[in-house]
Design a protein around this motif. Structure first.
Motif, PDB file in Angstrom:
ATOM      1  N   ALA A 103       0.909  -1.148   0.068  1.00 26.70           N
ATOM      2  CA  ALA A 103      -0.032   0.142   0.093  1.00 26.70           C
ATOM      3  C   ALA A 103       0.897   1.298   0.082  1.00 26.70           C
ATOM      4  O   ALA A 103       0.661   2.219  -0.660  1.00 26.70           O
ATOM      5  CB  ALA A 103      -0.798   0.161   1.062  1.00 26.70           C
ATOM      6  N   GLY A 104       1.739   1.386   1.005  1.00 35.29           N
ATOM      7  CA  GLY A 104       2.632   2.385   1.041  1.00 35.29           C
ATOM      8  C   GLY A 104       2.169   3.707   1.513  1.00 35.29           C
ATOM      9  O   GLY A 104       0.638   3.730   1.600  1.00 35.29           O
ATOM     10  N   PRO A 105       2.763   4.751   1.766  1.00 40.12           N
ATOM     11  CA  PRO A 105       2.192   6.114   2.263  1.00 40.12           C
ATOM     12  C   PRO A 105       1.260   6.687   1.252  1.00 40.12           C
ATOM     13  O   PRO A 105       1.369   6.525   0.056  1.00 40.12           O
ATOM     14  CB  PRO A 105       3.296   6.840   2.558  1.00 40.12           C
ATOM     15  N   GLU A 106       0.653   7.589   1.670  1.00 41.92           N
ATOM     16  CA  GLU A 106      -0.267   8.485   0.782  1.00 41.92           C
ATOM     17  C   GLU A 106       0.045   9.907   0.852  1.00 41.92           C
ATOM     18  O   GLU A 106       0.448  10.378   1.932  1.00 41.92           O
ATOM     19  CB  GLU A 106      -1.809   8.278   0.925  1.00 41.92           C
ATOM     20  N   ALA A 107      -0.231  10.648  -0.093  1.00 40.33           N
ATOM     21  CA  ALA A 107       0.059  12.069  -0.568  1.00 40.33           C
ATOM     22  C   ALA A 107      -0.680  12.901   0.646  1.00 40.33           C
ATOM     23  O   ALA A 107      -1.992  12.432   0.729  1.00 40.33           O
ATOM     24  CB  ALA A 107      -0.062  12.551  -1.566  1.00 40.33           C
ATOM     25  N   LYS A 108      -0.198  13.910   1.248  1.00 39.85           N
ATOM     26  CA  LYS A 108      -0.947  14.762   2.286  1.00 39.85           C
ATOM     27  C   LYS A 108      -1.708  15.865   1.726  1.00 39.85           C
ATOM     28  O   LYS A 108      -0.846  16.674   1.047  1.00 39.85           O
ATOM     29  CB  LYS A 108       0.170  15.102   3.477  1.00 39.85           C
ATOM     30  N   MET A 109      -3.007  16.190   1.731  1.00 44.55           N
ATOM     31  CA  MET A 109      -3.578  17.229   1.143  1.00 44.55           C
ATOM     32  C   MET A 109      -2.962  18.601   1.632  1.00 44.55           C
ATOM     33  O   MET A 109      -3.046  19.638   0.806  1.00 44.55           O
ATOM     34  CB  MET A 109      -5.033  17.260   1.309  1.00 44.55           C
ATOM     35  N   GLU A 110      -2.545  18.661   3.049  1.00 42.45           N
ATOM     36  CA  GLU A 110      -2.007  19.810   3.484  1.00 42.45           C
ATOM     37  C   GLU A 110      -0.537  20.030   3.225  1.00 42.45           C
ATOM     38  O   GLU A 110      -0.035  21.061   3.901  1.00 42.45           O
ATOM     39  CB  GLU A 110      -2.378  19.797   5.217  1.00 42.45           C
ATOM     40  N   ALA A 111       0.171  19.169   2.504  1.00 43.70           N
ATOM     41  CA  ALA A 111       1.479  19.269   2.393  1.00 43.70           C
ATOM     42  C   ALA A 111       1.673  20.422   1.631  1.00 43.70           C
ATOM     43  O   ALA A 111       1.084  21.135   0.876  1.00 43.70           O
ATOM     44  CB  ALA A 111       1.987  18.049   1.332  1.00 43.70           C
ATOM     45  N   GLY A 112       2.788  21.282   2.078  1.00 37.75           N
ATOM     46  CA  GLY A 112       3.135  22.451   1.622  1.00 37.75           C
ATOM     47  C   GLY A 112       2.607  23.817   2.433  1.00 37.75           C
ATOM     48  O   GLY A 112       3.361  24.820   2.252  1.00 37.75           O
ATOM     49  N   LEU A 113       1.609  23.560   3.172  1.00 43.31           N
ATOM     50  CA  LEU A 113       1.209  24.584   4.038  1.00 43.31           C
ATOM     51  C   LEU A 113       2.271  25.152   5.126  1.00 43.31           C
ATOM     52  O   LEU A 113       2.187  26.284   5.636  1.00 43.31           O
ATOM     53  CB  LEU A 113      -0.237  24.284   4.763  1.00 43.31           C
ATOM     54  N   ALA A 114       3.072  24.132   5.422  1.00 41.00           N
ATOM     55  CA  ALA A 114       4.200  24.396   6.331  1.00 41.00           C
ATOM     56  C   ALA A 114       5.493  23.690   5.987  1.00 41.00           C
ATOM     57  O   ALA A 114       5.286  22.390   5.876  1.00 41.00           O
ATOM     58  CB  ALA A 114       3.818  24.610   7.746  1.00 41.00           C
ATOM     59  N   ASP A 115       6.420  24.015   6.539  1.00 36.63           N
ATOM     60  CA  ASP A 115       7.834  23.147   6.236  1.00 36.63           C
ATOM     61  C   ASP A 115       7.709  21.695   7.035  1.00 36.63           C
ATOM     62  O   ASP A 115       8.428  21.065   6.639  1.00 36.63           O
ATOM     63  CB  ASP A 115       8.744  24.033   6.353  1.00 36.63           C
TER      64      ASP A 115
END
Length: 303
Positions: A103-115
């Motif tokens: 399955a692996g990890p999934e992309a975060k929708m909130e990625a990029g909002l903070a470092d």
């Protein structure tokens, strides 16, 4: 603040006391008993078949496959056995295998909002997410053990830079033996002699195809003998003042090979390997495996 900066944070009372790392706790210290027990209970909750297998592996008799009863049973005599429960549960859990390998990890929708927000993460409620929480708990508690994500178990905590370098070598020829050596060195129940054996096999698997590709029943000793007799035919990637002379390579192999005192049972020099020998051997093997599989050891171009 990045994740690595967060993990390096220290409370005020310890922040400026010393630049050296705090000594790690062996076993399960008092401050880790309750949270580790809670984690085990939550991880095994609703998994009677996994709870039963863990109990069988640890030779613990249960009235029923109940996680709370398992935690209580192993804690009575020695709380450090809680680490064995964790170690076995991680290794037997096929759902965790699926999360990590399929399955692996999934992309975060909130990625990029903070470092400090990662681009990817484990789905909430997944087994991998639970293990990530365990890993943070062990770090926060100053445990001498950490999660080995590659082999799905616990291992003794090692410097992150060293671990990364070893992990890279594990993906090369001889990597399976290197993994086995690492596990026998840093696992919950170290076996230094097995670790040393596997370190030798790892280097043999990487070196023999390069140095003695047409031979049969070759050993690291034969690799060493050939390189010693044909030093002018081989070179290292680093030239330097010695023009790539392989002296450093043969000395490293000689150190590893001659230090393998557990090789001949019953011989006059036979004894079991020591833990510090195993630790040095596995890291030496990782370097040698890397050299042989990346072309850092090669025949001289003039030959």
């Amino acid at each position: 603040m990045t994740r690595s900066e967060s993990s390096a944070w220290q409370p005020l009372s310890r922040r400026h006391v010393s630049t050296r790392d705090e000594a790690l706790f062996e076993g399960v210290p008092d401050h880790l008993v309750r949270p580790l027990g809670v984690w085990i209970t939550g991880y095994l909750d609703g998994r009677p078949e996994l709870t039963e297998r863990v109990a069988l592996q640890l030779r613990v008799a249960l009235d029923a496959p109940n996680p709370e009863q398992l935690v209580e049973a192993v804690s009575i005599s020695d709380t450090s056995t809680l680490l064995d429960v964790v170690d076995v549960a991680l290794h037997l859990d096929k759902r965790l295998w699926w999360d990590l390998d399929v399955a692996g990890p999934e992309a975060k929708m909130e990625a990029g909002l903070a470092d400090w927000i990662p681009a990817f993460g484990w789905p909430e409620g997944s087994r991998a997410a639970a293990v990530e929480g365990l890993a943070e708990m062990l770090t926060d508690a100053g445990s001498a053990f950490e999660v080995d994500w590659r082999q799905r178990c616990l291992q003794r905590r090692v410097n992150a830079t060293v671990t990364t370098a070893a992990a890279q070598a594990m993906g090369m020829d001889g990597g399976g033996h290197l993994q086995a050596s690492w596990a026998a060195t840093y696992g919950r129940h170290p076996d230094p002699s097995k670790a040393y054996d596997e370190a030798i096999r790892a280097v043999e698997a990487a070196a023999i195809p390069v140095v003695l590709p047409n031979g049969t029943k070759e050993t690291l000793g034969k690799v060493l003998a050939h390189l010693t007799q044909a030093t002018d035919k081989w070179e290292l990637a680093i030239g330097g003042q010695n023009a790539g002379a392989i002296g450093p390579l043969t000395e490293m192999i000689r150190l590893l090979w001659q230090g393998h005192v557990a090789r001949h049972a019953g011989g006059p020099t036979f004894r079991l390997q020591h833990q510090d020998e195993a630790q040095m051997a596995v890291h030496l093997a990782a370097t040698l495996v890397h050299w042989f599989t990346t072309g850092a050891v090669r025949q001289r171009r003039s030959v």
